[in-house]
Design an enzyme around this catalytic site. Structure first.
Site, PDB file in Angstrom:
ATOM      1  N   LYS A  38       5.871 -12.521  11.344  1.00 38.91           N
ATOM      2  CA  LYS A  38       6.874 -12.933  10.374  1.00 38.91           C
ATOM      3  C   LYS A  38       6.594 -12.381   8.975  1.00 38.91           C
ATOM      4  O   LYS A  38       7.484 -11.850   8.314  1.00 38.91           O
ATOM      5  CB  LYS A  38       6.937 -14.458  10.324  1.00 38.91           C
ATOM      6  CG  LYS A  38       7.924 -15.005   9.318  1.00 38.91           C
ATOM      7  CD  LYS A  38       7.787 -16.508   9.173  1.00 38.91           C
ATOM      8  CE  LYS A  38       6.478 -16.883   8.502  1.00 38.91           C
ATOM      9  NZ  LYS A  38       6.395 -18.305   8.150  1.00 38.91           N
ATOM     10  N   THR A  39       5.346 -12.495   8.513  1.00 38.51           N
ATOM     11  CA  THR A  39       5.000 -12.049   7.150  1.00 38.51           C
ATOM     12  C   THR A  39       5.255 -10.557   6.992  1.00 38.51           C
ATOM     13  O   THR A  39       5.759 -10.103   5.958  1.00 38.51           O
ATOM     14  CB  THR A  39       3.534 -12.375   6.834  1.00 38.51           C
ATOM     15  OG1 THR A  39       3.325 -13.786   6.987  1.00 38.51           O
ATOM     16  CG2 THR A  39       3.174 -11.963   5.419  1.00 38.51           C
ATOM     17  N   ASP A 230      11.532 -18.380   3.133  1.00 39.69           N
ATOM     18  CA  ASP A 230      10.613 -18.522   4.268  1.00 39.69           C
ATOM     19  C   ASP A 230      10.471 -20.004   4.623  1.00 39.69           C
ATOM     20  O   ASP A 230      10.703 -20.875   3.786  1.00 39.69           O
ATOM     21  CB  ASP A 230       9.254 -17.923   3.885  1.00 39.69           C
ATOM     22  CG  ASP A 230       8.315 -17.815   5.077  1.00 39.69           C
ATOM     23  OD1 ASP A 230       8.787 -17.935   6.228  1.00 39.69           O
ATOM     24  OD2 ASP A 230       7.105 -17.610   4.857  1.00 39.69           O
ATOM     25  N   GLU A 231      10.082 -20.277   5.878  1.00 40.89           N
ATOM     26  CA  GLU A 231       9.839 -21.647   6.360  1.00 40.89           C
ATOM     27  C   GLU A 231      11.054 -22.554   6.094  1.00 40.89           C
ATOM     28  O   GLU A 231      10.913 -23.679   5.614  1.00 40.89           O
ATOM     29  CB  GLU A 231       8.588 -22.237   5.688  1.00 40.89           C
ATOM     30  CG  GLU A 231       7.323 -21.421   5.839  1.00 40.89           C
ATOM     31  CD  GLU A 231       6.707 -21.501   7.229  1.00 40.89           C
ATOM     32  OE1 GLU A 231       7.336 -22.090   8.132  1.00 40.89           O
ATOM     33  OE2 GLU A 231       5.600 -20.975   7.419  1.00 40.89           O
ATOM     34  N   GLN A 261       8.703 -25.449  14.786  1.00 40.95           N
ATOM     35  CA  GLN A 261       7.512 -25.769  13.994  1.00 40.95           C
ATOM     36  C   GLN A 261       7.862 -26.647  12.787  1.00 40.95           C
ATOM     37  O   GLN A 261       7.136 -26.658  11.792  1.00 40.95           O
ATOM     38  CB  GLN A 261       6.813 -24.490  13.538  1.00 40.95           C
ATOM     39  CG  GLN A 261       6.273 -23.653  14.694  1.00 40.95           C
ATOM     40  CD  GLN A 261       5.448 -22.474  14.221  1.00 40.95           C
ATOM     41  OE1 GLN A 261       4.378 -22.628  13.649  1.00 40.95           O
ATOM     42  NE2 GLN A 261       5.946 -21.264  14.471  1.00 40.95           N
ATOM     43  N   ARG A 612      -1.745 -22.303  17.798  1.00 41.89           N
ATOM     44  CA  ARG A 612      -2.790 -21.809  16.877  1.00 41.89           C
ATOM     45  C   ARG A 612      -3.818 -20.976  17.645  1.00 41.89           C
ATOM     46  O   ARG A 612      -4.606 -20.245  17.048  1.00 41.89           O
ATOM     47  CB  ARG A 612      -3.549 -22.975  16.209  1.00 41.89           C
ATOM     48  CG  ARG A 612      -2.748 -23.941  15.330  1.00 41.89           C
ATOM     49  CD  ARG A 612      -1.882 -23.242  14.330  1.00 41.89           C
ATOM     50  NE  ARG A 612      -0.551 -23.052  14.871  1.00 41.89           N
ATOM     51  CZ  ARG A 612       0.293 -22.122  14.450  1.00 41.89           C
ATOM     52  NH1 ARG A 612      -0.058 -21.282  13.487  1.00 41.89           N
ATOM     53  NH2 ARG A 612       1.486 -21.999  14.982  1.00 41.89           N
TER      54      ARG A 612
END
Length: 743
Positions: A38-39, A230-231, A261, A612
């Site tokens: 994503k980043t 973002d998010e 998430q 994770r």
């Protein structure tokens, strides 16, 4: 610069990533699964915008942390070789909106040198209000009051709107908190009078600024032609509203996130902001980043299987091109002490051929860390717990920062009260209370009171007045150097107050640690003064006040096992993950298990924990768990039944964990504890489900109508298998499940 002069290398992007980067016009939704790069996509997308002759100053990018924003700016500059990349409006919601509010403060009746209260500052004010009003601290708990005020603001309800809302006022009457509105009102007035905002005010005041001033809104709509957030699954109502305000003109809005998430509803986050994005905007282009570059196929399969049980979600199927990897290990322990000790033992064996930093232990609540800490210490395994006080929350640092805030904003009463007797100068609590109450009555800031003849109206002794004058003179000397280099200011502050000398004069272990922390603060200020072109004091305070980054796990400098709650693990990855206490009532929590919305968020939290992991996952639950000195029976989480086919089960040997007879289970019950338990049972309204039979029809508060297919009492904990109307089978523990027999 034109597009052809900049050659961006897209060889490291897959087809979906590349499409998400290059589609720049109109509303766009990028659904980024865990470990999907994503980043990289966000960074490349902004670089691509710049490559198409879009002015970097017309790009607004809202990120999770300011540190992430700075790193992305650096990377964008490297890609584009355009120095103007640093002019992108990139940062957190709070930092960007604070910047806007400083420019437009006068419009909302603030001064542009306003300071920002953190949660501790706000709690102190609320505790003081509760004390002044002589309210019952058990009924009016400061943390609850502050949390409720925060939730209200995030729902676009300030103290004025609250007064008009009969439903909310009645809610307070029912809960016997009729003074809540008065506390809310006074807290808001104190903040405004002190020229201060808390974090929620930064959002709410930005919304009001745009709502009530169309010309200001249009100015920023024109400025922010391209918006990226973002998010987005973690945004609250007011954040969503502001984005809709800003994006209304051009509609070049790109949201990035993963609805699976979304785990911060307790902070006001609303996953529906993301789920409803396509219904608010027309012709939304949707890109799904479904390839996971982090985890093995087995881990991804388990994550997909788990989250498929949620009803409210965006359909996607995460996949991995990595090897199958090991199966998820599920271990049953007798009690939580065994769980902590055995987990430490597994790690001890593993670190013989792996690094400590590759291992992370995750749990639902902080209280679960104790038993695993004992196991790690016994084996001499270095570990670190995340989620403690951050550097700028330590008392000695907040004390010095209070001086600096007061230099910028003389009306900041909370900062002044913090340091009026720091270092100790003989100004006692009685004197402080008199000054504060007199300032409230006169509707003045404490600094203005200290500088007025009205101070003489207070009945102080000559000695007390002299001490106040000395304090006032120190502040005046500091106020005079506000425009100096920040490092010169901190040096003068130390000289005038003698903070360091007083700590050095009493070199206890605690004071030595404080000196080290203060030294680190001086180092940070020195670096800031050299690094920043505009190294003003207010710039430094902004950077510190708006630092929303969590304490980070540094895997390069030190070797340790990481311990943290699942919420704190979001955004991180480790080769080996251990998830403790996956039991009904703990995970999912007892509170969330009562509603479908709560269960789905807990399931998303479990999804975050699983994703994770890079290589292995070990999940554990216990049959018994200590609670307040008493051993309570527990049962494995029904989440585990949802992924049962993908688990490798292990039952821990019982040899060394036999509980001495009658040691815990027959602990005397006091009348008070008995009453508490009876009240709890009455409150929960558990149904008596004895004599359940196969074929009976039931209705469940979450899953709806169904038919009992099996009744199992083999282990003393009655379980029923139910086929529900959507053809899904669920195993329910009757002592926890909320259902009624309908035939």
């Amino acid at each position: 610069m034109n597009q052809n002069s900049l050659q961006i290398n897209y060889s490291n992007l897959n087809a979906q990533q590349k499409q998400a980067v290059q589609h720049i016009e109109g509303p766009i939704m990028i659904i980024a699964g865990p470990g999907s790069g994503k980043t990289r996509v966000i960074t490349e997308r902004i670089a691509y915008l710049i490559s198409t002759n879009i002015n970097p100053g017309n790009i607004l990018a809202l990120t999770f942390t300011n540190k992430a924003a700075n790193e992305m700016k650096k990377r964008i500059h490297e890609i584009t070789q355009n120095q103007e990349a640093y002019s992108i409006w990139m940062g957190t919601f709070h930092s960007i909106f604070a910047k806007i509010l400083r420019k437009e403060a006068h419009i909302i009746q603030y001064q542009n040198n306003f300071t920002i209260y953190d949660n501790e500052d706000s709690l102190k004010i609320i505790r003081r209000i509760i004390k002044d009003k002589k309210l019952d601290k058990e009924v009016y708990q400061a943390k609850y009051i502050f949390s409720r005020i925060s939730i209200m603001k995030n729902q676009l309800i300030d103290h004025k709107e609250y007064k008009k809302n009969e439903e909310l006022i009645n809610y307070d009457k029912i809960n016997k908190r009729t003074e809540f509105i008065n506390i809310f009102n006074e807290y808001s007035n104190i903040c405004h009078q002190s020229n201060c905002m808390d974090f929620d005010d930064l959002l709410l005041n930005t919304y009001y600024l745009f709502r009530d001033n169309p010309e200001i809104l249009e100015k920023y709509q024109v400025l922010f032609k391209y918006i990226l957030i973002d998010e987005y699954q973690d945004t609250n109502k007011v954040q969503d509203k502001i984005i809709k305000q800003l994006g209304e003109k051009y509609k070049n809005i790109c949201i990035v996130g993963d609805d699976s998430q979304s785990i911060y509803s307790f902070r006001g986050a609303n996953v529906k902001n993301m789920l409803n994005f396509k219904f608010f905007y027309k012709n939304v282009q949707e890109f799904k980043l479904e390839q996971n570059y982090r985890s093995t196929k087995n881990i991804v399969t388990v994550a997909n299987t788990l989250i498929s049980n949620n009803k409210e979600k965006i359909d996607k199927t995460i996949f991995s091109s990595k090897e199958n990897g090991e199966k998820i290990q599920l271990i049953e322990y007798y009690n939580d002490r065994e769980e902590g000790d055995r987990t430490a033992s597994i790690i001890e064996k593993s670190i013989q051929h792996t690094k400590k930093s590759e291992h992370a232990i995750l749990y639902r609540t902080n209280s679960q860390s104790k038993v695993v800490e004992d196991g790690l210490r016994k084996r001499g395994i270095k570990y670190k717990i995340f989620g403690g006080l951050s550097f700028y929350q330590r008392k000695e640092i907040k004390d010095i920062m209070a001086f600096l805030k007061l230099i910028v904003n003389h009306n900041d009463d909370e900062s002044l009260l913090r340091i009026i007797n720091y270092p100790t100068r003989g100004i006692g609590n009685t004197t402080i209370t008199k000054i504060r109450q007199h300032a409230v009555n006169k509707r003045k800031s404490i600094w203005n009171l200290l500088n007025s003849k009205e101070l003489d109206e207070i009945n102080f002794t000559k000695n007390t007045k002299n001490k106040l004058i000395i304090f006032k003179n120190i502040l005046e000397d500091l106020f005079d150097v506000i425009n100096e280099n920040i490092f010169k200011i901190i040096e003068l502050l130390e000289e005038k107050t003698g903070i360091i000398k007083k700590l050095e004069a009493d070199p206890t272990e605690d004071n030595i640690n404080k000196l080290k922390n203060i030294g680190e603060l001086f180092n940070s200020i020195k670096l800031f003064s050299v690094r920043k072109n505009k190294n003003t004091l207010i710039d430094f305070i902004n950077e510190v006040s708006l630092d929303e980054s969590k304490e980070e796990v540094n895997l390069n400098k030190e070797e340790y096992v990481s311990l943290m709650t699942i919420h704190q693990s979001k955004g991180l990855e480790f080769s080996h993950i251990y998830i403790l206490g996956v039991e009904n009532g703990l995970f999912p929590s007892e509170r969330s298990i009562k509603t479908l919305k709560g269960v789905e968020e807990e399931r998303r939290l479990f999804y975050v924990a699983i994703t994770r992991a890079i290589k292995t996952i070990t999940i554990s639950y216990t049959l018994n768990r200590f609670q307040f000195g008493t051993m309570i029976k527990s049962t494995k989480s029904f989440f585990l039944d949802e992924i049962d086919n993908h688990l490798q089960k292990t039952y821990s040997p019982r040899n060394n964990y036999t509980i001495p007879k009658n040691r815990y289970f027959k602990k005397p019950v006091t009348p008070k504890l008995k009453n508490q338990r009876l009240k709890k049972i009455k409150k929960e309204k558990y149904k008596d489900h004895r004599n359940l039979e196969i074929g009976q029809k039931i209705t469940h508060n979450i899953f709806g109508k169904g038919e009992i297919q099996m009744v199992d009492n083999s282990d003393g904990n009655e379980k029923i298998t139910v086929l529900f109307s959507n053809n899904e089978r669920k195993i329910l523990l009757t002592k926890f499940a909320k259902f009624e027999i309908i035939s």
